[in-house]
Every structure is written in C-alpha cells, then in structure tokens.
Design an enzyme around this catalytic site. Structure first.
Site, PDB file in Angstrom:
ATOM      1  N   ARG A   2     -19.179  57.979  43.953  1.00 25.37           N
ATOM      2  CA  ARG A   2     -19.030  57.610  45.354  1.00 25.37           C
ATOM      3  C   ARG A   2     -17.694  57.639  46.028  1.00 25.37           C
ATOM      4  NH1 ARG A   2     -21.717  53.232  49.492  1.00 25.37           N
ATOM      5  NH2 ARG A   2     -19.728  53.679  50.480  1.00 25.37           N
ATOM      6  N   ARG A  17     -34.608  53.073  42.821  1.00 25.52           N
ATOM      7  CA  ARG A  17     -33.196  52.792  43.146  1.00 25.52           C
ATOM      8  C   ARG A  17     -32.257  52.933  42.000  1.00 25.52           C
ATOM      9  NH1 ARG A  17     -30.791  50.972  47.969  1.00 25.52           N
ATOM     10  NH2 ARG A  17     -32.248  51.029  49.544  1.00 25.52           N
ATOM     11  N   TYR A  34     -35.706  50.859  61.559  1.00 25.73           N
ATOM     12  CA  TYR A  34     -34.376  51.247  61.265  1.00 25.73           C
ATOM     13  C   TYR A  34     -33.988  51.762  62.706  1.00 25.73           C
ATOM     14  CZ  TYR A  34     -33.859  49.793  56.665  1.00 25.73           C
ATOM     15  OH  TYR A  34     -34.046  49.121  55.399  1.00 25.73           O
ATOM     16  N   ARG A  83     -25.474  51.796  42.602  1.00 25.41           N
ATOM     17  CA  ARG A  83     -24.225  51.128  42.582  1.00 25.41           C
ATOM     18  C   ARG A  83     -23.981  50.269  41.281  1.00 25.41           C
ATOM     19  NH1 ARG A  83     -22.779  48.991  48.249  1.00 25.41           N
ATOM     20  NH2 ARG A  83     -25.068  48.885  48.684  1.00 25.41           N
TER      21      ARG A  83
HETATM   22  O1  1CP Z   1     -32.296  56.430  42.781  1.00 22.45           O
HETATM   23  C1  1CP Z   1     -33.047  56.341  43.672  1.00 22.45           C
HETATM   24  O2  1CP Z   1     -33.773  55.643  43.804  1.00 22.45           O
HETATM   25  C2  1CP Z   1     -32.669  57.711  44.780  1.00 22.45           C
HETATM   26  C3  1CP Z   1     -32.012  57.223  45.779  1.00 22.45           C
HETATM   27  C4  1CP Z   1     -32.520  56.303  46.985  1.00 22.45           C
HETATM   28  C5  1CP Z   1     -33.960  56.137  47.559  1.00 22.45           C
HETATM   29  C6  1CP Z   1     -35.238  56.318  46.869  1.00 22.45           C
HETATM   30  C7  1CP Z   1     -31.406  55.916  47.979  1.00 22.45           C
HETATM   31  C8  1CP Z   1     -30.025  55.822  47.801  1.00 22.45           C
HETATM   32  N1  1CP Z   1     -32.311  55.127  48.922  1.00 22.45           N
HETATM   33  C9  1CP Z   1     -33.586  55.315  48.690  1.00 22.45           C
HETATM   34  C10 1CP Z   1     -34.741  54.797  49.456  1.00 22.45           C
HETATM   35  C11 1CP Z   1     -34.379  53.941  50.539  1.00 22.45           C
HETATM   36  N2  1CP Z   1     -33.337  53.776  51.453  1.00 22.45           N
HETATM   37  C12 1CP Z   1     -35.274  52.808  51.052  1.00 22.45           C
HETATM   38  C13 1CP Z   1     -36.513  52.423  50.481  1.00 22.45           C
HETATM   39  C14 1CP Z   1     -36.321  51.918  49.173  1.00 22.45           C
HETATM   40  C15 1CP Z   1     -36.135  50.475  49.195  1.00 22.45           C
HETATM   41  O3  1CP Z   1     -36.913  49.662  49.912  1.00 22.45           O
HETATM   42  O4  1CP Z   1     -35.263  49.985  48.760  1.00 22.45           O
HETATM   43  C16 1CP Z   1     -34.675  52.103  51.973  1.00 22.45           C
HETATM   44  C17 1CP Z   1     -35.181  50.853  52.645  1.00 22.45           C
HETATM   45  C18 1CP Z   1     -33.392  52.800  52.226  1.00 22.45           C
HETATM   46  C19 1CP Z   1     -32.491  52.228  53.577  1.00 22.45           C
HETATM   47  C20 1CP Z   1     -31.230  51.931  52.896  1.00 22.45           C
HETATM   48  N3  1CP Z   1     -30.198  52.993  52.343  1.00 22.45           N
HETATM   49  C21 1CP Z   1     -30.532  50.789  52.311  1.00 22.45           C
HETATM   50  C22 1CP Z   1     -31.288  49.597  52.350  1.00 22.45           C
HETATM   51  C23 1CP Z   1     -30.865  48.845  53.535  1.00 22.45           C
HETATM   52  C24 1CP Z   1     -31.800  47.610  53.877  1.00 22.45           C
HETATM   53  O5  1CP Z   1     -32.144  47.358  54.917  1.00 22.45           O
HETATM   54  O6  1CP Z   1     -31.747  46.818  53.090  1.00 22.45           O
HETATM   55  C25 1CP Z   1     -29.385  51.235  51.768  1.00 22.45           C
HETATM   56  C26 1CP Z   1     -28.381  50.215  51.326  1.00 22.45           C
HETATM   57  C27 1CP Z   1     -29.275  52.431  51.898  1.00 22.45           C
HETATM   58  C28 1CP Z   1     -27.959  53.159  51.413  1.00 22.45           C
HETATM   59  C29 1CP Z   1     -28.432  53.727  49.891  1.00 22.45           C
HETATM   60  N4  1CP Z   1     -29.359  54.506  49.507  1.00 22.45           N
HETATM   61  C30 1CP Z   1     -29.327  54.899  48.271  1.00 22.45           C
HETATM   62  C31 1CP Z   1     -28.119  54.241  47.826  1.00 22.45           C
HETATM   63  C32 1CP Z   1     -27.639  54.434  46.409  1.00 22.45           C
HETATM   64  C33 1CP Z   1     -27.319  53.610  48.827  1.00 22.45           C
HETATM   65  C34 1CP Z   1     -26.215  52.675  48.856  1.00 22.45           C
HETATM   66  C35 1CP Z   1     -25.172  53.495  49.377  1.00 22.45           C
HETATM   67  C36 1CP Z   1     -23.921  52.956  48.404  1.00 22.45           C
HETATM   68  O7  1CP Z   1     -23.310  51.964  48.997  1.00 22.45           O
HETATM   69  O8  1CP Z   1     -23.290  53.770  47.697  1.00 22.45           O
END
Ligand code: 1CP
Length: 358
Positions: A39, A26, A153, A30
């Site tokens: 964003r 990640r 999910y 943010r």
């Molecule tokens: O920089 C990076 O790592 C690349 C972008 C990336 C990756 C690899 C994002 C952007 N998401 C992910 C993978 C991801 N998404 C995972 C696996 C990694 C982990 O366990 O953290 C999971 C579980 C998700 C699902 C997801 N998407 C969540 C988690 C929700 C939860 O159940 O805890 C969230 C908050 C998102 C949205 C998201 N994805 C990525 C970002 C930057 C965001 C936040 C969006 C925002 O509000 O701007």
C-alpha cells in the site's frame, strides 16, 4: 500441480467435506506487513483496487501465509458509488469519504446505473488475473455491499455511527430512499453477474449496517433489495449433488441474528452470522452457515483461541454446511500468529466431525 481445494464450495452446498473450511472477512489488509508495504508503494488504497496486478497481489498475500480455503478479490464495496460519480476518497488514517454525497431526490434522480464492463472493468480484470494465478488452488469469492449499506455511505458522506441522515430520509422521504435502493439493487446485480462471468466462484453480499435498522425497516429497506439481487444472480442450477459450476451466494447482515429466518427465505445458499448468534440453535443442512468467532478472540493466547474455536465447532456439531469465519472483519492490530493458530485449529479439530472428500 497444487491440490485443488474445493471444501469451501462443497460446504456452501451443504455437501460432505474432510474438515471445516475457513476464510476470514478482510483477510487481506493492514494486519499484514506485506500489505502495508504494498500500500505504501501504491500510494493509496483506490490505486491498489484499480490496478489489477496490485489487487491480485493483495488477494494472494494472506494465502501465502495461511492455509485458508478461499480467496476474496481485493476490492471494496464502495466501488459502485464511486462508479456512480460520487468521488470516493480516503484521507490518511480515516475511513472512506465522498466528495459529492447524496443530499436530495434530485441527486438520486441524476444517478445512473454503472456499466460494470466499463466503469468497473478494473474489478473484472483483477478477477480474471487472480483466477489465472490461483490455478484452482482455492476458490475465488466475488462480493458487493448491500443496497442499504452502500446507501448509508452515500447519504452520510462516509462512515457513521448513528446513521442520522439516512434515517431522516427513511422516515421523512421513504419514496426517495426506495428509489436510491432500487437503483443500487440493479447496479449491484449487474456488477455481481459481471463478476461471475469474469470468474468469481461464489458471491458474498455485505450488509454491514443492516443491524442499525428496526425489524420492520430491515425487511423493507435492506432485505427486500438483497432478495431482489439474489433473484437476479446467474447462479446456475443447484441439484442434490455437488456441482463445481454452481455459484453459491452468502448474505451477511451484521447484527442480523434475529432475522435469520427472513434472510433464508431470500433463497440464498448461505448466511453469514456475527458472534452474537448461538450456532447450535440454527437449522442445519438447509442453508450453509458462515461464522462466527469474535475477532477480538485473536488477541488472546493460544489456549484461548483454541478453546473458543472448539466451542464454535461443537455448537455447530457434526453437520454439513459450516464455513468457519470471524463474526466480522479482522482487526488491523491482530497478531499474525493468532491467525496461524486459528486456521490450524479449525482444520485439525473439525476432522472429528467429518469424513467426506475434498
Ligand atoms: O480481504 C478482503 O476481505 C477483501 C477486501 C475488502 C472487502 C471485502 C476490503 C478492502 N473491503 C471490503 C468490504 C468492505 N468495505 C465492507 C464490508 C465488510 C465489513 O463490514 O467490514 C465495508 C463496510 C467497507 C467500507 C470500507 N472500506 C471501510 C470501513 C469503514 C467503516 O465504516 O467502518 C474501510 C476502512 C474501507 C477501506 C478498505 N477496504 C479494504 C481495505 C483493506 C481497506 C483499508 C484500506 C487501507 O487503509 O489500507
């Protein structure tokens, strides 16, 4: 022309490097003010993912600030269920949600396997564009969620802490869940092979919620399907020497520290480990190891970050095959200076353990 830094790919193949490579799960997101601005301009998260220019920009943002050794394409694991028609959306301040979660066997039967070249073409476009912009400066990672993690999910309808709906299906209708996981494994394999074709230079599979399962269920409902994906990936051939054309695959099960021997048996090139694992106990030089700083260490002061980084490097010792990372994604309120300290410390301190090229 900038230096071509391939120490991440070398470490994944357990080859000598000049110092330990580091990237952060990640790393785009943010905690970066420039991400928050992008964003806001884009309006919402999925618009960013679906626009290759914005996705490329978000991928590059952390690399402009920090001396990271890899980029990861800006996207999400939930692009696959979205492409399967579940209607992914994000509500302000909340996690992901689905308009049409999976409720029954008939919902599963109706799911089709998305063609990555059409339904997910935006991800391939973002990868091609980002490779072009990177000009080989650092390698680009492609990724997907594990079938189990995606299914949580899809069945829970969003994030969950207890996983009651999916576990109810696991124990009362296991064959329905297997059908879903099998469709997801096929979809993920096609998706990742398309990412490789578009230019992804390594692959990471996030099994963020595998650790919610019992040992037996983990093998049957999560690892089995990741194993299937690993065997379907077009990675090329790995020899004794470093090959820049080989595509290594990393499997990361959060909370999977007790199952690492089983994970290695899938034939993956690297295992991701969270902060519960003592790296000194892991086999070295067979598969690479990615991890494993507790992301909350980054709330500490300089000395705390340096000390905890030093401990992990010492635990791993002077072997090949370590990729430094956090044990899970970086928290959104992490101070930026802490990341600078971390990256700098990993590169500087790890020189004592390496004298290879890169
Ligand atoms: O920089 C990076 O790592 C690349 C972008 C990336 C990756 C690899 C994002 C952007 N998401 C992910 C993978 C991801 N998404 C995972 C696996 C990694 C982990 O366990 O953290 C999971 C579980 C998700 C699902 C997801 N998407 C969540 C988690 C929700 C939860 O159940 O805890 C969230 C908050 C998102 C949205 C998201 N994805 C990525 C970002 C930057 C965001 C936040 C969006 C925002 O509000 O701007």
């Amino acid at each position: 022309m900038q230096r071509q830094n391939d120490r991440y790919l070398r470490a994944l193949q357990c080859q000598p490097v000049d110092c330990t490579p580091i990237w952060m799960m990640r790393q785009a997101g943010r905690y970066l003010p420039e991400y928050r601005q992008l964003r806001t301009e884009a309006g919402d998260f999925m618009t960013m993912c679906k626009n290759p220019d914005l996705a490329c920009e978000a991928t590059l943002q952390p690399l402009r600030r920090f001396d990271l050794d890899a980029a990861i394409i800006f996207s999400d694991i939930l692009t696959i269920p979205d492409a399967m028609g579940l209607g992914l959306y994000f509500e302000q301040g909340e996690g992901p949600k689905f308009k049409k979660p999976i409720k029954s066997l008939s919902d599963i039967n109706q799911l089709s396997i998305p063609d990555p070249q059409t339904a997910l073409a935006y991800v391939m476009d973002a990868i091609r564009l980002t490779r072009k912009e990177l000009q080989g400066r650092v390698p680009l990672i492609g990724f997907a969620g594990s079938p189990w993690t995606l299914a949580t999910y899809m069945i829970e309808g969003g994030s969950s802490k207890t996983f009651t709906k999916i576990k109810k299906m696991l124990y009362s209708e296991p064959s329905s869940l297997h059908l879903l996981l099998d469709k997801l494994a096929e979809s993920v394999a096609l998706y990742l092979n398309a990412q490789i074709e578009a230019g992804a230079q390594s692959i990471m599979i996030f099994d963020s919620w595998g650790g919610a399962l019992s040992h037996r269920s983990y093998l049957e409902f999560s690892l089995q399907y990741m194993h299937k994906i690993v065997s379907l990936l077009k990675r090329g051939t790995r020899g004794q020497e470093y090959s820049k054309n080989y595509i290594p695959v990393t499997l990361f099960t959060k909370g999977g520290g007790l199952w690492l021997d089983n994970i290695i048996q899938t034939g993956c090139d690297a295992i991701g480990v969270d902060w519960t694992v003592d790296l000194s106990l892991l086999p070295k030089d067979k598969v690479a190891i990615q991890g494993n700083l507790d992301p909350t260490v980054l709330y500490g002061d300089r000395a705390t970050i340096q000390h905890n980084t030093d401990l992990i490097l010492k635990e791993f010792g002077p072997h090949n095959g370590h990729i430094f990372n956090l044990g899970h994604g970086i928290n959104q309120d992490t101070p930026i200076e802490s990341v600078e300290i971390l990256v700098d410390t990993v590169h500087k301190l790890s020189k004592r353990d390496h004298n290879g090229e890169s």
